[in-house]
Design a protein around this motif. Structure first.
Motif, PDB file in Angstrom:
ATOM      1  N   ALA A 124       0.862  -1.185   0.000  1.00  0.00           N
ATOM      2  CA  ALA A 124       0.000   0.000   0.000  1.00  0.00           C
ATOM      3  C   ALA A 124       0.895   1.230   0.000  1.00  0.00           C
ATOM      4  O   ALA A 124       1.907   1.276   0.706  1.00  0.00           O
ATOM      5  CB  ALA A 124      -0.890  -0.007   1.240  1.00  0.00           C
ATOM      6  N   VAL A 125       0.524   2.234  -0.797  1.00  0.00           N
ATOM      7  CA  VAL A 125       1.309   3.475  -0.872  1.00  0.00           C
ATOM      8  C   VAL A 125       0.372   4.688  -0.792  1.00  0.00           C
ATOM      9  O   VAL A 125      -0.843   4.534  -0.729  1.00  0.00           O
ATOM     10  CB  VAL A 125       2.179   3.536  -2.159  1.00  0.00           C
ATOM     11  N   SER A 126       0.972   5.866  -0.790  1.00  0.00           N
ATOM     12  CA  SER A 126       0.202   7.076  -0.475  1.00  0.00           C
ATOM     13  C   SER A 126      -0.710   7.563  -1.597  1.00  0.00           C
ATOM     14  O   SER A 126      -1.676   8.267  -1.335  1.00  0.00           O
ATOM     15  CB  SER A 126       1.145   8.194  -0.043  1.00  0.00           C
ATOM     16  N   ASN A 127      -0.429   7.230  -2.836  1.00  0.00           N
ATOM     17  CA  ASN A 127      -1.318   7.579  -3.962  1.00  0.00           C
ATOM     18  C   ASN A 127      -0.889   6.814  -5.213  1.00  0.00           C
ATOM     19  O   ASN A 127       0.137   6.123  -5.193  1.00  0.00           O
ATOM     20  CB  ASN A 127      -1.334   9.105  -4.214  1.00  0.00           C
ATOM     21  N   GLY A 128      -1.673   6.954  -6.265  1.00  0.00           N
ATOM     22  CA  GLY A 128      -1.397   6.205  -7.485  1.00  0.00           C
ATOM     23  C   GLY A 128      -0.114   6.652  -8.174  1.00  0.00           C
ATOM     24  O   GLY A 128       0.582   5.846  -8.804  1.00  0.00           O
ATOM     25  N   THR A 129       0.197   7.931  -8.055  1.00  0.00           N
ATOM     26  CA  THR A 129       1.425   8.458  -8.656  1.00  0.00           C
ATOM     27  C   THR A 129       2.641   7.879  -7.934  1.00  0.00           C
ATOM     28  O   THR A 129       3.630   7.490  -8.579  1.00  0.00           O
ATOM     29  CB  THR A 129       1.418  10.000  -8.570  1.00  0.00           C
ATOM     30  N   ALA A 130       2.550   7.790  -6.612  1.00  0.00           N
ATOM     31  CA  ALA A 130       3.619   7.163  -5.823  1.00  0.00           C
ATOM     32  C   ALA A 130       3.771   5.696  -6.227  1.00  0.00           C
ATOM     33  O   ALA A 130       4.894   5.171  -6.296  1.00  0.00           O
ATOM     34  CB  ALA A 130       3.311   7.278  -4.335  1.00  0.00           C
ATOM     35  N   ALA A 131       2.647   5.040  -6.511  1.00  0.00           N
ATOM     36  CA  ALA A 131       2.698   3.634  -6.954  1.00  0.00           C
ATOM     37  C   ALA A 131       3.508   3.527  -8.242  1.00  0.00           C
ATOM     38  O   ALA A 131       4.400   2.670  -8.369  1.00  0.00           O
ATOM     39  CB  ALA A 131       1.276   3.103  -7.161  1.00  0.00           C
ATOM     40  N   LEU A 132       3.236   4.419  -9.196  1.00  0.00           N
ATOM     41  CA  LEU A 132       3.944   4.392 -10.477  1.00  0.00           C
ATOM     42  C   LEU A 132       5.421   4.730 -10.309  1.00  0.00           C
ATOM     43  O   LEU A 132       6.292   4.106 -10.931  1.00  0.00           O
ATOM     44  CB  LEU A 132       3.285   5.379 -11.458  1.00  0.00           C
ATOM     45  N   HIS A 133       5.709   5.715  -9.469  1.00  0.00           N
ATOM     46  CA  HIS A 133       7.105   6.103  -9.237  1.00  0.00           C
ATOM     47  C   HIS A 133       7.871   4.959  -8.568  1.00  0.00           C
ATOM     48  O   HIS A 133       8.988   4.612  -8.980  1.00  0.00           O
ATOM     49  CB  HIS A 133       7.160   7.375  -8.373  1.00  0.00           C
ATOM     50  N   THR A 134       7.242   4.342  -7.557  1.00  0.00           N
ATOM     51  CA  THR A 134       7.888   3.225  -6.857  1.00  0.00           C
ATOM     52  C   THR A 134       8.161   2.078  -7.835  1.00  0.00           C
ATOM     53  O   THR A 134       9.222   1.450  -7.793  1.00  0.00           O
ATOM     54  CB  THR A 134       7.002   2.756  -5.687  1.00  0.00           C
ATOM     55  N   ALA A 135       7.205   1.838  -8.732  1.00  0.00           N
ATOM     56  CA  ALA A 135       7.392   0.776  -9.734  1.00  0.00           C
ATOM     57  C   ALA A 135       8.595   1.082 -10.627  1.00  0.00           C
ATOM     58  O   ALA A 135       9.427   0.196 -10.894  1.00  0.00           O
ATOM     59  CB  ALA A 135       6.129   0.627 -10.581  1.00  0.00           C
ATOM     60  N   CYS A 136       8.707   2.338 -11.067  1.00  0.00           N
ATOM     61  CA  CYS A 136       9.836   2.712 -11.939  1.00  0.00           C
ATOM     62  C   CYS A 136      11.170   2.587 -11.202  1.00  0.00           C
ATOM     63  O   CYS A 136      12.181   2.194 -11.796  1.00  0.00           O
ATOM     64  CB  CYS A 136       9.657   4.131 -12.476  1.00  0.00           C
ATOM     65  N   MET A 137      11.167   2.926  -9.904  1.00  0.00           N
ATOM     66  CA  MET A 137      12.403   2.752  -9.129  1.00  0.00           C
ATOM     67  C   MET A 137      12.741   1.277  -8.978  1.00  0.00           C
ATOM     68  O   MET A 137      13.901   0.880  -9.073  1.00  0.00           O
ATOM     69  CB  MET A 137      12.258   3.408  -7.756  1.00  0.00           C
ATOM     70  N   ALA A 138      11.724   0.459  -8.733  1.00  0.00           N
ATOM     71  CA  ALA A 138      11.959  -0.974  -8.501  1.00  0.00           C
ATOM     72  C   ALA A 138      12.575  -1.647  -9.724  1.00  0.00           C
ATOM     73  O   ALA A 138      13.393  -2.560  -9.585  1.00  0.00           O
ATOM     74  CB  ALA A 138      10.663  -1.666  -8.104  1.00  0.00           C
ATOM     75  N   ILE A 139      12.188  -1.199 -10.926  1.00  0.00           N
ATOM     76  CA  ILE A 139      12.776  -1.813 -12.130  1.00  0.00           C
ATOM     77  C   ILE A 139      14.025  -1.057 -12.576  1.00  0.00           C
ATOM     78  O   ILE A 139      14.610  -1.370 -13.614  1.00  0.00           O
ATOM     79  CB  ILE A 139      11.762  -1.937 -13.294  1.00  0.00           C
ATOM     80  N   GLY A 140      14.420  -0.044 -11.806  1.00  0.00           N
ATOM     81  CA  GLY A 140      15.711   0.612 -12.042  1.00  0.00           C
ATOM     82  C   GLY A 140      15.754   1.555 -13.223  1.00  0.00           C
ATOM     83  O   GLY A 140      16.793   1.659 -13.897  1.00  0.00           O
ATOM     84  N   ILE A 141      14.673   2.261 -13.504  1.00  0.00           N
ATOM     85  CA  ILE A 141      14.704   3.252 -14.596  1.00  0.00           C
ATOM     86  C   ILE A 141      15.702   4.363 -14.263  1.00  0.00           C
ATOM     87  O   ILE A 141      15.692   4.903 -13.151  1.00  0.00           O
ATOM     88  CB  ILE A 141      13.298   3.864 -14.818  1.00  0.00           C
TER      89      ILE A 141
END
Ligand SMILES: *Cc1c(COP(=O)(O)O)cnc(C)c1O
Length: 398
Positions: A65-82
């Motif tokens: 769970a994260v603070s908003n949908g934008t944070a979800a997308l940003h966290t996803a991009c960090m996780a895959i190392g963009i």
């Protein structure tokens, strides 16, 4: 012919309705209240319970769970190392956050055009935009209809790309019987009040991949780990933790998690209501030749977030703007989803130009989203149809 409200005629209804609104009932209020009376209002048991519940609902192995949908997308991009130099392909027919998340990581956004009938990203266009620098595809389930998973999965596998799904519109949707959230490498949800279920602000990421899951956990809380396995130095005691990378504070509070759990208990009901309203609109508007409706693909059992009408402008003596303003004056207030992301000055400054994705641009000129939310009464639904037909009667050619 009845005079339009915009020209001084009587309105279709007395109170304004909008394209979406939340449903909050006593159960939701009690859930929040109970949590506020407890000891922990963040980093407590509700978030943990919510993550389990999200796994049940989406059939994903892991959820954060994260603070908003934008944070979800940003966290996803960090996780895959963009990182700078990496290219990520997405659709321009979306909310800006689907592209902004790539920019937060310094990556380059590459826009691929939509299918003119389903309005979702066209897999053939994805394929055309792939270069040696492409690292991922962010596909958006626009209006709640699932993207073409089979084809996008195959393209991503063949080119070694991550498949991220922006499912801000599509919680409750199934693709070939499988819930959204269990299909892509990482799926990102938003729980903003206009979406199907809400926590006020809120979001989540789901994945079946343990390594990605651990990175999602890490980046949504400062890059800090309590995990002995990831620490670089020996523990100095019970209090000890390490920041091993640069993350953010994207945590959700416990009272938001309690609200979202209460909302998820109603997801089936919300989904059923949305299906019913979509069916009613399809029946009432399907034969209106001045309109084009979104094509539904058989693979997607869609919990529709947005209902979009496309104006057949060749058959009308008005512009989209005139039609939109006339609707608003009847007190059936539409919205436009979306302005192609690269039309915004920020993206224009980066060099994107009009003409890049003709199907998305053409769609933008002709669409509006009409009210769709579970609390709509039958009268509300009838008023929407009455307003649309009244305006078409006024402006239709011939
Ligand atoms: C709402 C939305 C987001 C962003 O979600 P927030 O919770 O508002 O940050 C991202 N993508 C799409 C397609 C959305 O509709």
């Amino acid at each position: 012919m009845e005079k339009l409200a915009i020209f001084g005629g009587p309105r279709v209804r007395e109170t304004q309705i909008y394209y979406g609104r939340q449903w909050i009932d006593e159960d939701d209020i009690r859930a929040v209240e109970d949590t506020l009376r407890g000891r922990l209002i963040t980093c407590g048991p509700q978030v943990e319970e919510l993550e389990k519940k999200l796994c049940q609902v989406t059939q994903a192995k892991y959820a954060v769970a994260v603070s908003n949908g934008t944070a979800a997308l940003h966290t996803a991009c960090m996780a895959i190392g963009i990182q700078p130099g990496d290219e990520v392909i997405t659709t321009p027919m979306t909310f800006a956050a689907s592209a902004n998340c790539v920019r937060y990581c310094g990556g380059t956004v590459v826009f691929a055009d939509i299918d003119p009938e389903t309005y979702n990203i066209d897999p053939d266009e994805i394929e055309k935009k792939i270069t040696p620098r492409t690292k991922a595809v962010i596909a958006v389930d626009f209006t709640g209809q699932a993207v073409e998973h089979d084809r996008i999965r195959e393209i991503c596998d063949r080119h070694g790309l991550y498949f991220i799904e922006d499912a801000a519109h599509s919680i409750g949707t199934k693709y070939n019987g499988r819930p959204v959230g269990s299909l892509a490498d990482i799926t990102c949800f938003s729980f903003h009040p206009v979406k199907t279920v809400t926590s006020g602000e809120g979001g989540a990421v789901t994945t079946n991949n343990e390594d990605l899951y651990r990175k999602l956990v890490l980046f949504h809380t400062h890059g800090i780990t309590h995990d002995q396995e990831w620490m670089q130095k020996p523990s100095e005691g019970h209090w000890y933790y390490e920041q091993i990378d640069l993350g953010y504070n994207y945590r959700m509070t416990d009272f938001q998690a309690a609200l979202l759990m209460s909302q998820l208990n109603k997801l089936d009901k919300f989904s059923r209501r949305r299906h019913e309203i979509v069916r009613y609109y399809n029946e009432q508007l399907g034969d209106v030749k001045e309109l084009v409706l979104q094509k539904e693909i058989p693979e997607s059992d869609t919990t529709r977030h947005l209902y979009i009408i496309q104006l057949n402008l060749e058959m009308l003596n008005c512009t989209r703007r005139e039609f939109f303003d006339a609707m608003s004056e009847e007190y059936v207030c539409p919205q436009v989803h979306y302005i192609p992301v690269y039309y915004f000055p920020y993206y224009q400054k980066l060099g994107y130009q009009k003409g890049l994705c003709p199907n998305a641009e053409r769609l933008y000129e002709r669409v509006m989203s009409i009210p769709l939310y579970p609390a709509m009464t039958e009268q509300d639904q009838q008023d929407v149809v009455t307003a649309i037909k009244k305006i078409i009667d006024w402006y239709k050619k011939g």
